[in-house]
Design a protein around this motif. Structure first.
Motif, PDB file in Angstrom:
ATOM      1  N   ALA A  64       0.819  -1.214   0.000  1.00 36.49           N
ATOM      2  CA  ALA A  64       0.000   0.000   0.000  1.00 36.49           C
ATOM      3  C   ALA A  64       0.852   1.263   0.000  1.00 36.49           C
ATOM      4  O   ALA A  64       0.305   2.376   0.075  1.00 36.49           O
ATOM      5  N   TYR A  65       2.176   1.106  -0.133  1.00 35.76           N
ATOM      6  CA  TYR A  65       3.103   2.239  -0.025  1.00 35.76           C
ATOM      7  C   TYR A  65       4.084   2.257  -1.192  1.00 35.76           C
ATOM      8  O   TYR A  65       5.226   2.686  -1.062  1.00 35.76           O
ATOM      9  N   LEU A  66       3.622   1.816  -2.368  1.00 37.35           N
ATOM     10  CA  LEU A  66       4.493   1.803  -3.530  1.00 37.35           C
ATOM     11  C   LEU A  66       4.901   3.215  -3.937  1.00 37.35           C
ATOM     12  O   LEU A  66       6.006   3.422  -4.464  1.00 37.35           O
ATOM     13  N   ASP A  67       4.026   4.204  -3.693  1.00 37.13           N
ATOM     14  CA  ASP A  67       4.396   5.591  -3.981  1.00 37.13           C
ATOM     15  C   ASP A  67       5.553   6.042  -3.099  1.00 37.13           C
ATOM     16  O   ASP A  67       6.442   6.789  -3.545  1.00 37.13           O
ATOM     17  N   ILE A  68       5.595   5.551  -1.857  1.00 38.16           N
ATOM     18  CA  ILE A  68       6.672   5.917  -0.937  1.00 38.16           C
ATOM     19  C   ILE A  68       7.979   5.268  -1.384  1.00 38.16           C
ATOM     20  O   ILE A  68       9.052   5.902  -1.350  1.00 38.16           O
ATOM     21  N   LEU A  69       7.907   4.021  -1.822  1.00 39.55           N
ATOM     22  CA  LEU A  69       9.098   3.375  -2.369  1.00 39.55           C
ATOM     23  C   LEU A  69       9.679   4.203  -3.515  1.00 39.55           C
ATOM     24  O   LEU A  69      10.896   4.450  -3.573  1.00 39.55           O
TER      25      LEU A  69
END
Length: 325
Positions: free
Chosen positions: A252-257
């Protein structure tokens, strides 16, 4: 009927062409396998919410470590379930603690396998929080002393990489300082730089027996709504000499990666956490999804988002799929 001169489907025509133009690749070398070491002997207890994952005593951990190494997976990350928990989590930094003994056993039998150790207090405290409790909350600076002692004990036992997951401010600097002062300058720190207060951790808390006995961890783990804060957290750890940066959870945090990958040049680790694993296993058990395809699609998505390395409970099955075994 008019067709454009360029037809995208030309490059999807067969498997060989698709392989030739593939932009993102997942390799066995990219995987780290988590393991739960339990005090005692003869223990191999499947975690009900995580099919195929076990709490295991050291002799079984060593046997699985050999299996991991034979699959070509380069590293494991260890979590401990001690015999006794107390307010200060003393087993975490004991020279004869569960993780310290597990490190020695693995390094004796599988010396070429890289051993990473999770450095936190939640698995060892009777209250389930990640440090020293004062006035109903975790005291940051007192906890740093215990985390540093835990990291040093892991290094002395033979750990190859130290991975602090507690989310205390300043813990990377505190660990770097104590490692360097004791002759362990060569040991890298894999920082859980961006760790959110996530519901995706539920099955892990069953696996590590680390559910908080009161409150939650939102006073030290990050708010899932925050994006810019992740950059600040990662920047602090870079300043404190982290060698790897991690984002947890991943799915749910691919944008953060992607944000972290674009801004920092350290190796980036994605933690494909327990809830992400369990959702796939539950859906596959019901016949709702194809387990193998969705595992590989999930992991390749994390790589595409920017991860260099993935900690995943799927590591063994992914390795077998990649190797055609």
């Amino acid at each position: 009927m008019f067709f454009p001169e360029y037809r995208a489907r030309r490059l999807r025509r067969n498997d060989n062409i698709r392989r030739m133009v593939r932009e993102t690749h997942l390799r066995v070398d990219d995987l780290i396998y988590p393991m739960f070491s339990a005090f005692g002997t003869g223990i191999k207890k499947e975690i009900p919410s995580m099919p195929g994952i076990y709490q295991q005593s050291i002799e079984h951990i060593v046997a699985e470590a050999k299996e991991v190494y034979e699959l070509g997976i380069p590293a494991v990350i260890l979590f401990g379930i001690p015999e006794i928990k107390d307010a200060l989590g003393q087993d975490a930094y004991s020279e004869t603690g569960i993780i310290q003994e597990t490190i020695r056993a693995i390094k004796k039998e599988v010396p070429k396998l890289t051993v990473i150790t999770d450095v936190c207090m939640c698995e060892y405290t009777d209250h389930g929080h990640c440090g020293v409790i004062k006035d109903g909350d975790v005291d940051n600076d007192e906890t740093l002393q215990l985390l540093a002692a835990e990291a040093l004990s892991h290094a002395r036992a033979g750990a190859d990489i130290i991975a602090p997951s507690d989310m205390m401010d300043g813990r990377v600097a505190a660990i770097r300082e104590i490692l360097d002062a004791n002759g362990f300058e060569q040991i890298p720190i894999m920082s859980y730089a961006v760790k959110y207060a996530s519901a995706y951790y539920g099955p892990f808390r069953d696996a590590a027996d680390s559910t908080p006995q009161f409150g939650d961890r939102r006073s030290y783990q990050m708010d899932p709504a925050n994006r810019r804060e992740a950059i600040r957290e990662a920047a602090l750890d870079v300043q404190e000499c982290a060698d790897f940066l991690m984002v947890k959870p991943a799915l749910a945090y691919l944008d953060i990666l992607r944000d972290i990958k674009d801004r920092f040049d350290l190796p980036l680790v994605a933690y494909n956490v327990s809830g992400e694993y369990s959702m796939i296993k539950a859906a596959a058990a019901n016949g709702w999804v194809d387990n193998d395809r969705i595992v590989m699609e999930t992991l390749i998505g994390m790589k595409r988002a920017g991860a260099d390395i993935i900690i995943t409970y799927h590591a063994k099955e992914a390795a077998r799929l990649l190797l055609g075994r």
